[in-house]
Write a protein that holds these residues in place. Structure first.
Motif, mmCIF file in Angstrom:
data_model
loop_
_atom_site.group_PDB
_atom_site.id
_atom_site.type_symbol
_atom_site.label_atom_id
_atom_site.label_comp_id
_atom_site.label_asym_id
_atom_site.label_seq_id
_atom_site.Cartn_x
_atom_site.Cartn_y
_atom_site.Cartn_z
ATOM 1 N N LEU A 163 -53.565 -17.003 -5.641
ATOM 2 C CA LEU A 163 -55.140 -16.903 -5.248
ATOM 3 C C LEU A 163 -54.954 -15.664 -4.382
ATOM 4 O O LEU A 163 -53.958 -14.891 -3.675
ATOM 5 N N ARG A 164 -55.920 -14.879 -3.659
ATOM 6 C CA ARG A 164 -56.117 -14.080 -2.710
ATOM 7 C C ARG A 164 -56.735 -13.934 -1.575
ATOM 8 O O ARG A 164 -58.055 -15.201 -1.501
ATOM 9 N N GLY A 165 -55.760 -13.842 -0.753
ATOM 10 C CA GLY A 165 -56.886 -13.701 1.294
ATOM 11 C C GLY A 165 -55.920 -13.136 2.039
ATOM 12 O O GLY A 165 -55.465 -12.838 1.383
ATOM 13 N N GLU A 166 -56.414 -13.574 3.399
ATOM 14 C CA GLU A 166 -55.803 -13.159 4.778
ATOM 15 C C GLU A 166 -54.297 -13.578 4.618
ATOM 16 O O GLU A 166 -54.632 -14.473 5.339
ATOM 17 N N LEU A 167 -53.748 -12.412 4.216
ATOM 18 C CA LEU A 167 -51.924 -13.397 5.109
ATOM 19 C C LEU A 167 -51.746 -13.757 6.511
ATOM 20 O O LEU A 167 -51.166 -15.251 5.844
#
Length: 253
Positions: A163-167
Motif C-alpha cells: 500500500l502507499r500512504g502517509e507514514l
C-alpha cells in the motif's frame, strides 16, 4: 486471438506508456509485466486484462487463460515493450491490486522514501519471505509497479499487500493498536537490533538510502535500532539491512 503488427497502434503506444511512465500507471491503475515467471504470478495474483504474446511463443498448457483476452504481436512490438535485453516475448497487461486493510495484520514493513526500484522490489520480496502482513510505501519511494521494481520482487508483488500512504498517519494508527514500531538510525539512543525483545506484532521502518528515516518518524518510534558494522564498509545496502532486521523480529515465538 487479436493480432497487432504496427508500432503505431494505439494499444501498443498505451502499453509502452505503462512501461515507461509512472503518471500513466497511477492514473490508469494498470501496469505491464514481462516474462513467463512474472506473467504466471500475475495470472494467479491479480486481474489480467490482456495477455500479449510475441508471434511464435507458446503459452504453457498448465496456465488457466480461458477468460483472458489474447493479443499476438510482432517481434518488433515485443522488443518495443520489453525492458529486458533478451525478452521472452510474453507480457501481461494488469490491473493494480486493491487491498483492504485488515485488523488481523500484525507485521508491517514501512518504507520511507527509498528511491531505487531494485531496492524497493527486493525489500518487498524480503518482507514476503519473512512473513510480513503488509508493506507500506511512503512518499518519495519508488513506484511498486515500475518494471524494475516488479522484476526485483520476483512475484512477491502479487502475494503481499503493498500500500502507499502517509507514514506518520500509519505510525499513529499502529500505536493506537499498541504495535511496537522500530526505526533504524545511527544515533546515540539506538540499540543493537538483536538486543530488542521480540514480539508477535511489530512494525519496522526502513529509510532513504542516503538520508535515512525522516526525523519526524524517528521521534515517533518505540525504539530505534542499529546493525553493527564489523568490517570497513561504511554502511549496508538498505535491502540487505531490511532482511537482517525483519528476520530478527519475524522469528518471535
Amino acid at each position: 486471438m487479436k493480432r497487432i503488427e504496427s508500432l503505431s497502434n494505439s494499444l501498443v503506444k498505451y502499453w509502452k506508456k505503462l512501461v515507461t511512465t509512472r503518471k500513466e500507471r497511477d492514473q490508469s491503475g494498470e501496469f505491464l509485466v514481462e516474462g513467463f515467471h512474472l506473467v504466471e504470478e500475475a495470472l494467479q495474483g491479480t486481474d489480467v486484462l490482456n495477455l500479449i504474446v510475441r508471434e511464435g511463443v507458446e503459452i504453457p498448457a498448465t496456465w488457466n487463460i480461458d477468460n483472458i483476452y489474447m493479443v499476438e504481436v510482432t517481434a518488433a512490438i515485443a522488443a518495443e515493450l520489453a525492458e529486458t535485453e533478451r525478452t521472452q516475448g510474453i507480457f501481461a497487461h494488469c490491473k493494480q491490486p486493491d487491498f483492504e486493510v485488515k485488523p488481523s495484520w500484525k507485521k508491517f514493513l514501512l518504507i520511507d522514501a527509498v528511491q531505487d526500484p531494485g531496492n524497493v522490489g527486493t525489500m518487498i520480496r524480503t518482507a514476503d519471505a519473512a512473513g510480513m502482513d503488509a508493506v507500506i510505501l511512503g512518499k518519495g519511494s519508488a513506484d511498486p509497479f515500475n518494471p524494475k521494481t516488479i522484476r526485483s520482487t520476483q512475484g512477491s508483488i502479487f502475494h503481499l499487500p503493498v500500500l502507499r500512504g502517509e507514514l506518520v498517519d500509519w505510525v499513529e494508527q499502529l500505536q493506537e493498536r499498541d504495535i511496537p514500531i522500530y526505526g533504524t538510525a545511527l544515533d546515540a539512543t539506538s540499540v543493537v537490533y538483536n538486543q530488542v525483545q521480540k514480539t508477535p506484532s511489530f512494525a519496522v521502518i526502513m529509510g532513504n538510502e542516503g538520508s535515512g528515516i525522516s526525523k519526524e518518524l524517528l521521534t515517533k518510534t518505540t525504539k530505534n535500532v542499529i546493525i553493527p558494522i564489523m568490517g570497513g564498509a561504511e554502511s549496508l545496502n538498505v535491502a540487505v539491512a531490511t532482511g537482517i532486521v525483519l528476520y530478527h523480529f519475524a522469528t518471535a515465538e
